[in-house]
Design a protein around this motif. Sequence first.
Motif, PDB file in Angstrom:
ATOM      1  N   LYS A 210      29.455  38.323  47.626  1.00 30.81           N
ATOM      2  CA  LYS A 210      29.109  38.413  46.201  1.00 30.81           C
ATOM      3  C   LYS A 210      30.255  39.010  45.398  1.00 30.81           C
ATOM      4  O   LYS A 210      30.518  38.585  44.262  1.00 30.81           O
ATOM      5  CB  LYS A 210      27.843  39.257  46.029  1.00 30.81           C
ATOM      6  CG  LYS A 210      27.457  39.526  44.580  1.00 30.81           C
ATOM      7  CD  LYS A 210      26.236  40.429  44.499  1.00 30.81           C
ATOM      8  CE  LYS A 210      25.881  40.741  43.051  1.00 30.81           C
ATOM      9  NZ  LYS A 210      24.712  41.653  42.949  1.00 30.81           N
ATOM     10  N   TYR A 211      30.928  39.993  45.965  1.00 33.09           N
ATOM     11  CA  TYR A 211      31.961  40.706  45.231  1.00 33.09           C
ATOM     12  C   TYR A 211      33.369  40.223  45.532  1.00 33.09           C
ATOM     13  O   TYR A 211      34.334  40.730  44.964  1.00 33.09           O
ATOM     14  CB  TYR A 211      31.835  42.207  45.502  1.00 33.09           C
ATOM     15  CG  TYR A 211      30.591  42.799  44.877  1.00 33.09           C
ATOM     16  CD1 TYR A 211      30.546  43.089  43.518  1.00 33.09           C
ATOM     17  CD2 TYR A 211      29.446  43.014  45.633  1.00 33.09           C
ATOM     18  CE1 TYR A 211      29.404  43.607  42.929  1.00 33.09           C
ATOM     19  CE2 TYR A 211      28.293  43.530  45.060  1.00 33.09           C
ATOM     20  CZ  TYR A 211      28.277  43.824  43.704  1.00 33.09           C
ATOM     21  OH  TYR A 211      27.140  44.324  43.123  1.00 33.09           O
ATOM     22  N   ASN A 212      33.525  39.233  46.410  1.00 34.17           N
ATOM     23  CA  ASN A 212      34.833  38.616  46.614  1.00 34.17           C
ATOM     24  C   ASN A 212      35.186  37.748  45.414  1.00 34.17           C
ATOM     25  O   ASN A 212      34.318  37.088  44.838  1.00 34.17           O
ATOM     26  CB  ASN A 212      34.848  37.734  47.863  1.00 34.17           C
ATOM     27  CG  ASN A 212      34.886  38.525  49.151  1.00 34.17           C
ATOM     28  OD1 ASN A 212      35.047  39.736  49.144  1.00 34.17           O
ATOM     29  ND2 ASN A 212      34.726  37.837  50.266  1.00 34.17           N
ATOM     30  N   ALA A 252      38.452  43.206  40.519  1.00 31.71           N
ATOM     31  CA  ALA A 252      37.725  43.070  39.256  1.00 31.71           C
ATOM     32  C   ALA A 252      36.936  44.325  38.918  1.00 31.71           C
ATOM     33  O   ALA A 252      36.663  45.170  39.777  1.00 31.71           O
ATOM     34  CB  ALA A 252      36.782  41.869  39.320  1.00 31.71           C
ATOM     35  N   ASN A 253      36.558  44.436  37.657  1.00 24.61           N
ATOM     36  CA  ASN A 253      35.569  45.431  37.263  1.00 24.61           C
ATOM     37  C   ASN A 253      34.345  45.238  38.145  1.00 24.61           C
ATOM     38  O   ASN A 253      33.851  44.115  38.281  1.00 24.61           O
ATOM     39  CB  ASN A 253      35.211  45.201  35.784  1.00 24.61           C
ATOM     40  CG  ASN A 253      34.251  46.231  35.241  1.00 24.61           C
ATOM     41  OD1 ASN A 253      33.291  46.622  35.902  1.00 24.61           O
ATOM     42  ND2 ASN A 253      34.486  46.638  34.006  1.00 24.61           N
ATOM     43  N   PRO A 254      33.828  46.281  38.795  1.00 23.50           N
ATOM     44  CA  PRO A 254      32.722  46.095  39.745  1.00 23.50           C
ATOM     45  C   PRO A 254      31.447  45.528  39.126  1.00 23.50           C
ATOM     46  O   PRO A 254      30.588  45.030  39.846  1.00 23.50           O
ATOM     47  CB  PRO A 254      32.493  47.507  40.304  1.00 23.50           C
ATOM     48  CG  PRO A 254      33.093  48.426  39.302  1.00 23.50           C
ATOM     49  CD  PRO A 254      34.249  47.687  38.713  1.00 23.50           C
ATOM     50  N   THR A 255      31.350  45.588  37.807  1.00 19.75           N
ATOM     51  CA  THR A 255      30.144  45.040  37.160  1.00 19.75           C
ATOM     52  C   THR A 255      30.275  43.551  36.867  1.00 19.75           C
ATOM     53  O   THR A 255      29.302  42.920  36.439  1.00 19.75           O
ATOM     54  CB  THR A 255      29.862  45.783  35.844  1.00 19.75           C
ATOM     55  OG1 THR A 255      30.954  45.558  34.925  1.00 19.75           O
ATOM     56  CG2 THR A 255      29.702  47.275  36.070  1.00 19.75           C
ATOM     57  N   PHE A 259      27.345  40.940  35.346  1.00 26.23           N
ATOM     58  CA  PHE A 259      27.409  40.445  33.968  1.00 26.23           C
ATOM     59  C   PHE A 259      27.504  38.919  33.943  1.00 26.23           C
ATOM     60  O   PHE A 259      26.949  38.253  33.048  1.00 26.23           O
ATOM     61  CB  PHE A 259      28.581  41.065  33.226  1.00 26.23           C
ATOM     62  CG  PHE A 259      28.271  42.417  32.645  1.00 26.23           C
ATOM     63  CD1 PHE A 259      27.375  42.541  31.581  1.00 26.23           C
ATOM     64  CD2 PHE A 259      28.833  43.558  33.168  1.00 26.23           C
ATOM     65  CE1 PHE A 259      27.068  43.785  31.049  1.00 26.23           C
ATOM     66  CE2 PHE A 259      28.542  44.803  32.649  1.00 26.23           C
ATOM     67  CZ  PHE A 259      27.646  44.922  31.584  1.00 26.23           C
ATOM     68  N   LYS A 260      28.176  38.344  34.930  1.00 24.22           N
ATOM     69  CA  LYS A 260      28.240  36.885  35.014  1.00 24.22           C
ATOM     70  C   LYS A 260      26.859  36.311  35.239  1.00 24.22           C
ATOM     71  O   LYS A 260      26.446  35.331  34.591  1.00 24.22           O
ATOM     72  CB  LYS A 260      29.185  36.455  36.146  1.00 24.22           C
ATOM     73  CG  LYS A 260      29.308  34.936  36.285  1.00 24.22           C
ATOM     74  CD  LYS A 260      30.238  34.567  37.408  1.00 24.22           C
ATOM     75  CE  LYS A 260      30.328  33.055  37.555  1.00 24.22           C
ATOM     76  NZ  LYS A 260      31.205  32.638  38.680  1.00 24.22           N
TER      77      LYS A 260
END
Length: 266
Positions: A210-212, A252-255, A259-260
């Motif tokens: 998810k965070y990649n 990236a900004n962790p949020t 937000f996407k």
Amino acid sequence: MKRVQEKVALITGGASGIGFSTARLLAKEGAKVVIADFNTEGAKEAATKIRDEGGEASSVFLDASKEASIKEAVEFTVKQYGTLTVLFNNVGLTNLKKDLDIVHMDLDEWDRLMNVNLKSVLLGSRFAIPHMIKAGGGSIINTASMAGFTGDVVRSAYGASKAAVVNLTRYTATQYGKDKIRCNGIAPGLILTPAAKSNLSTEVLAIFEKYNALPYHGEADDIGYTALFLASDESKFITGQTIQVEGGHYIANPTAPDFKALSEQA
């Protein structure tokens, strides 16, 4: 000419995963490799696989918690192939059951991880550098981790040890650059080694993905190819750096993913 033709490489923790990938790629590109590992049979099997593919490889037992064992692995390499020009300090340990937050961490585990994850890097370099000086130069590659650049809720000792590896890499590069010895680090993110595949659930893997920034996870060869580059003369003007190989997980900004997702619902 192959990329690391006639170089001699010692790879610690080389029986599987990132270490074996690196050993295999180095041998494919012309290096003579020594696979050092606590898993003696695994190291022998890894060396046999490389020889079966046409490479040149040997194996040696290594207990990275013991100074004498590290010295013996270096001496074995030099005796076997006459020199040592590439050292991949790749051994590392982590323990999610004992390496917890600062208050609850097992202090014996702290000492164990500092010994294996950090002191073994120091000792491997200490014993290899005189041989590299005799050879006219060399490349030391240290496995760090993205845990050395970030904070987390557990693995405090692991993160601290890997942060220290990043700075020890700079110190080694500074002190021995004039001897034509380069020292660089690689900081992997989540890499799907056999150990990771067997120990991480699909739910955990989904969180990482998810965070990649990229839509997939890293493989052992992603680190192996980076190590190959650093071992080769292609990187002859790079030293003291730690290359982050982590699929854009931390850029990236962790949020941003949340937000996407929110914008797509609107």
